[in-house]
Enzyme design. Structure first.
Site, PDB file in Angstrom:
ATOM      1  N   ASN A 266      20.034  52.690  12.517  1.00 18.86           N
ATOM      2  CA  ASN A 266      20.272  53.123  11.137  1.00 18.86           C
ATOM      3  C   ASN A 266      19.000  53.822  10.661  1.00 18.86           C
ATOM      4  O   ASN A 266      17.991  53.172  10.408  1.00 18.86           O
ATOM      5  CB  ASN A 266      20.594  51.901  10.273  1.00 18.86           C
TER       6      ASN A 266
ATOM      7  N   LYS B 122      18.446  55.300   7.917  1.00 23.52           N
ATOM      8  CA  LYS B 122      18.213  55.221   6.464  1.00 23.52           C
ATOM      9  C   LYS B 122      17.803  56.603   5.941  1.00 23.52           C
ATOM     10  O   LYS B 122      18.320  57.607   6.432  1.00 23.52           O
ATOM     11  CB  LYS B 122      17.175  54.139   6.166  1.00 23.52           C
TER      12      LYS B 122
ATOM     13  N   HIS C 195      25.670  48.149   3.432  1.00 20.51           N
ATOM     14  CA  HIS C 195      24.284  47.788   3.758  1.00 20.51           C
ATOM     15  C   HIS C 195      23.624  47.182   2.519  1.00 20.51           C
ATOM     16  O   HIS C 195      23.887  47.615   1.396  1.00 20.51           O
ATOM     17  CB  HIS C 195      23.509  49.026   4.232  1.00 20.51           C
TER      18      HIS C 195
ATOM     19  N   GLU D 131      20.843  47.585   1.228  1.00 21.07           N
ATOM     20  CA  GLU D 131      20.143  48.550   0.363  1.00 21.07           C
ATOM     21  C   GLU D 131      21.142  49.275  -0.539  1.00 21.07           C
ATOM     22  O   GLU D 131      20.849  49.555  -1.706  1.00 21.07           O
ATOM     23  CB  GLU D 131      19.338  49.526   1.238  1.00 21.07           C
TER      24      GLU D 131
ATOM     25  N   GLU E 124      22.845  41.070   8.591  1.00 19.15           N
ATOM     26  CA  GLU E 124      21.446  41.431   8.346  1.00 19.15           C
ATOM     27  C   GLU E 124      20.898  40.600   7.181  1.00 19.15           C
ATOM     28  O   GLU E 124      21.142  40.938   6.013  1.00 19.15           O
ATOM     29  CB  GLU E 124      21.333  42.913   7.988  1.00 19.15           C
TER      30      GLU E 124
ATOM     31  N   GLY F 291      13.065  45.164   7.433  1.00 19.93           N
ATOM     32  CA  GLY F 291      11.854  45.937   7.172  1.00 19.93           C
ATOM     33  C   GLY F 291      10.638  45.089   6.862  1.00 19.93           C
ATOM     34  O   GLY F 291       9.607  45.603   6.425  1.00 19.93           O
TER      35      GLY F 291
ATOM     36  N   SER G 261      14.434  43.627  11.426  1.00 15.67           N
ATOM     37  CA  SER G 261      13.195  43.622  12.213  1.00 15.67           C
ATOM     38  C   SER G 261      13.444  43.427  13.711  1.00 15.67           C
ATOM     39  O   SER G 261      12.672  42.748  14.390  1.00 15.67           O
ATOM     40  CB  SER G 261      12.216  42.580  11.673  1.00 15.67           C
TER      41      SER G 261
ATOM     42  N   GLY H 235      13.727  50.608  11.500  1.00 13.63           N
ATOM     43  CA  GLY H 235      12.451  51.223  11.874  1.00 13.63           C
ATOM     44  C   GLY H 235      12.280  51.521  13.357  1.00 13.63           C
ATOM     45  O   GLY H 235      11.836  52.617  13.733  1.00 13.63           O
TER      46      GLY H 235
END
Ligand code: 13P
Length: 253
Positions: free
Chosen positions: A9, A11, A96, A98, A168, A174, A213, A235
């Site tokens: 992902n 983002k 998600h 976020e 998640e 993150g 993570s 990430g």
């Protein structure tokens, strides 16, 4: 047998030229992953989807990070399912944390989007996961079960079987503070039992990913767990070397 799945992902990262560079660099690693029975995919921003789709190995899934539930109309700033379909996109991440936090996306809204995607023959990746506060108060399972029940409400078992779930925990996203493999397996096993209660035996075929993570050096731990079928990675999915590291780590299961 549930096929292993690695989904990156991205983002709000990468311009179209940066996304294209990744796509070109990823060709061999996609072949390598597929040869080892691992499905791989990336989810770029809307503006990069067409470029990535055109330049990446056709065996690589290219997913959107959101979609609107309406086919067209006065919804400024939104993107529809027919628009995605026309550029060859058939996977979409939904719910998600976020988007839930910054864009007011609810499980009810995700339910509408999931139904629209399934009607269009597409694959939703439905995200769930609890906050640190919920985790620390021991309410994780209650919270996640509600997200699953509401997000998948009204689906037939056959439809539910086409959804991919991503668990998640928000406190692990993150932060570098990943859930232990035992914690992740405990909740993901619970999600599978919840799916079974609601949809029956098809729950054994539904892929459930862990996200939060995940790195090349810890992905194997998650993959060693019975109910964890893959990873949704932020990430560590952004650079080709790291993406290759994730694939290598997934071979361990
Ligand atoms: P990180 O892997 O950067 O923690 O992000 C996880 C995530 O939110 C993937 O959707």
């Amino acid at each position: 047998m549930r096929k292993k799945l690695l989904l990156g992902n991205w983002k709000m990262n990468k311009t179209p030229s940066e996304a294209k560079a990744f796509a070109l660099a990823a060709n061999e690693m996609v072949d390598f992953a597929v040869a080892h029975d691992i499905e791989v995919g990336v989810a770029p921003t809307f503006v990069c989807l067409a470029t990535v789709k055109e330049n990446i190995n056709p065996k690589c899934i290219v997913a959107a990070q959101n979609v609107n539930e309406h086919d067209h109309g006065a919804f400024t700033g939104e993107i529809s399912i027919p628009m995605l379909k026309e550029i060859g996109i058939s996977w979409v991440i939904l719910g998600h944390s976020e988007r839930r936090e910054y864009n007011g996306e609810t499980s009810e809204k995700c339910n509408e989007k999931i139904k629209a995607l399934l009607a269009a023959g597409m694959t939703p990746v439905y995200c769930c996961g609890e906050s640190l506060e919920t985790y620390e108060s021991g309410q994780t399972k209650k919270f996640v079960a509600e997200q699953i029940r509401t997000g998948l409400a009204g689906l037939t078992p056959e439809e539910a079987g086409k959804v991919v779930i991503a668990y998640e925990p928000i406190w692990a996203i993150g932060t570098g503070k990943s859930a232990t493999k035992e914690t992740a397996e405990d909740t993901i096993g619970f999600i599978r039992r919840t799916l079974r209660e609601n949809f029956g035996p098809v729950a054994m075929d539904i892929r459930i990913l862990y996200g939060g993570s995940v790195k090349p050096n810890n992905v194997a731990e998650y993959m060693s767990q019975e109910d964890i079928d893959g990873a949704l990675v932020g990430g560590a999915s952004l650079e080709p070397n790291s993406f290759q590291g994730l694939i290598d780590g997934m071979l361990a299961k």
